[in-house]
Write an enzyme that holds these catalytic residues in place. Structure first.
Site, mmCIF file in Angstrom:
data_model
loop_
_atom_site.group_PDB
_atom_site.id
_atom_site.type_symbol
_atom_site.label_atom_id
_atom_site.label_comp_id
_atom_site.label_asym_id
_atom_site.label_seq_id
_atom_site.Cartn_x
_atom_site.Cartn_y
_atom_site.Cartn_z
ATOM 1 N N TYR A 137 0.850 -1.201 0.000
ATOM 2 C CA TYR A 137 0.000 0.000 0.000
ATOM 3 C C TYR A 137 0.883 1.249 0.000
ATOM 4 O O TYR A 137 0.657 2.193 -0.770
ATOM 5 C CB TYR A 137 -0.901 -0.013 1.235
ATOM 6 N N LEU A 167 -8.105 7.225 10.072
ATOM 7 C CA LEU A 167 -9.429 7.849 9.973
ATOM 8 C C LEU A 167 -10.508 6.900 10.460
ATOM 9 O O LEU A 167 -10.343 5.681 10.405
ATOM 10 C CB LEU A 167 -9.722 8.197 8.515
ATOM 11 N N TRP A 203 -6.244 -7.117 19.367
ATOM 12 C CA TRP A 203 -5.037 -7.660 18.729
ATOM 13 C C TRP A 203 -3.779 -6.966 19.245
ATOM 14 O O TRP A 203 -3.777 -5.754 19.492
ATOM 15 C CB TRP A 203 -5.087 -7.466 17.228
#
Ligand code: GDP
Length: 321
Positions: A137, A167, A203
């Site tokens: 990414y 966000l 997590w």
């Protein structure tokens, strides 16, 4: 930007794109070009070329992207690099060819090195290795930034890249395998409360620090940037250490464990938190230095707890009533 300017919001069905559309509509812009991915596949070069040739938008908000949380980013890297490279390459190139006046390319602070000095300045881009879990990414988004810069330098375009931090908000992805941490926690606590489960799994170690911003604040910042006068807009394009790149942060930094406690309280779940340290932490800290944006006169408005309450209201109304 005149109120009848033709504005293409690429990715208007996503969380960011839809927030930008809401903001533009509130501000009185009515000539919006909106295409779903079924109507216009932005990965398709000839379709994007034909679209720009036909419609000739004046301004572009490039919010279309493949995005996702830490697991999606690390397990579907091929999709993340291919889709993002194709979308942004086509849109930025055709925006140049069709004479778009200004383009705002949106990315995220994931583009910065894993161990960048904190808070991360725009000039820290490409100074050391990336976080491996989202390198596909990040490399795609970095290519988009360099594409904007290169077109500005060679062709005189006025394309700008804005990098927000993590966000959240209405329209977020609440699918637990693909989502980011905040929507995931809202869903997990909500489901645990509904089912009377004794605990919720978070997590990683809970120690990573993240900076969060409500997507309506990002939409506000995006319009603010698009409306800057030529001199101030031009000053961002020509920063010598990081041309055409600006961070959009809130400064609202919190550990994942504290975030989990905040979400727990907003949802009203009374059980325990369990940390699953077999899951990755990702980068230890990701706080943007947004002093350049602040110096231009913009600041976020929605504080984190208020924003989490808003996101939870949307979640309950739309995803999991
Ligand atoms: P990142 O900011 O790119 O690392 O993306 P995420 O929002 O996916 O993850 C941020 C941090 O939250 C990481 O340390 C994750 O391990 C942690 N985290 C804790 N629980 C969850 C969860 O349920 N989902 C996700 N996506 N992250 C979680």
């Amino acid at each position: 930007m005149r109120s009848d300017a033709k504005i293409f919001v690429a990715g208007h069905r996503g969380m960011v794109g839809s927030a930008i559309v809401r903001k533009l509509e509130q501000a009185g812009y009515s000539n919006l070009l909106l295409k779903s991915s079924a109507e216009l596949d932005l990965r398709n070069q000839s379709a994007v070329a034909a679209f720009f040739e036909q419609h000739k938008p004046d301004y572009v908000f490039l919010a279309a992207a493949r995005v996702g949380g830490i697991i999606a980013n690390s397990t579907r890297k091929a999709e993340f690099i291919y889709d993002n490279l194709m979308i942004q390459t086509n849109v930025i190139h055709e925006a140049w060819k069709s004479g778009v006046q200004r383009l705002l390319f949106l990315g995220s602070t994931c583009i910065y090195p894993k161990f960048a000095p904190q808070p991360i300045r725009e000039a820290d881009l490409l100074t050391s290795p990336l976080e491996p879990s989202n390198d596909a990414y990040a490399v795609a988004k970095i290519a988009g930034i360099v594409q904007c810069r290169s077109y500005n330098q060679q062709y005189g375009t006025r394309f700008l890249a804005a990098m927000p931090n993590n966000l959240y908000g209405p329209g977020d992805n609440y699918d637990l395998t693909g989502s980011h941490v905040l929507p995931a926690l809202l869903r997990k606590f909500h489901e645990a409360k509904q089912s009377g489960s004794p605990n919720v799994t978070v997590w990683g170690t809970g120690t990573p620090l993240r900076e969060f911003m409500h997507v309506d604040d990002l939409a506000d910042a995006s319009l603010f940037l698009m409306l800057l006068d030529d001199e101030r807009y031009g000053s961002i394009l020509t920063y010598s250490d990081a041309p055409a790149l600006i961070n959009v942060g809130s400064g609202q930094e919190i550990s994942i464990a504290d975030l989990a406690r905040m979400v727990q309280q907003v949802v009203g779940f009374e059980g325990e938190l369990v940390f699953d340290t077999d899951k990755p932490d990702g980068t230890p800290r990701k706080l943007a230095n947004s002093s350049r944006l602040h110096a231009l006169g913009w600041k976020h408005r929605i504080e984190l707890e208020e924003g989490v309450r808003d996101a939870y209201r949307w979640f309950v109304g739309h995803v999991f009533p």
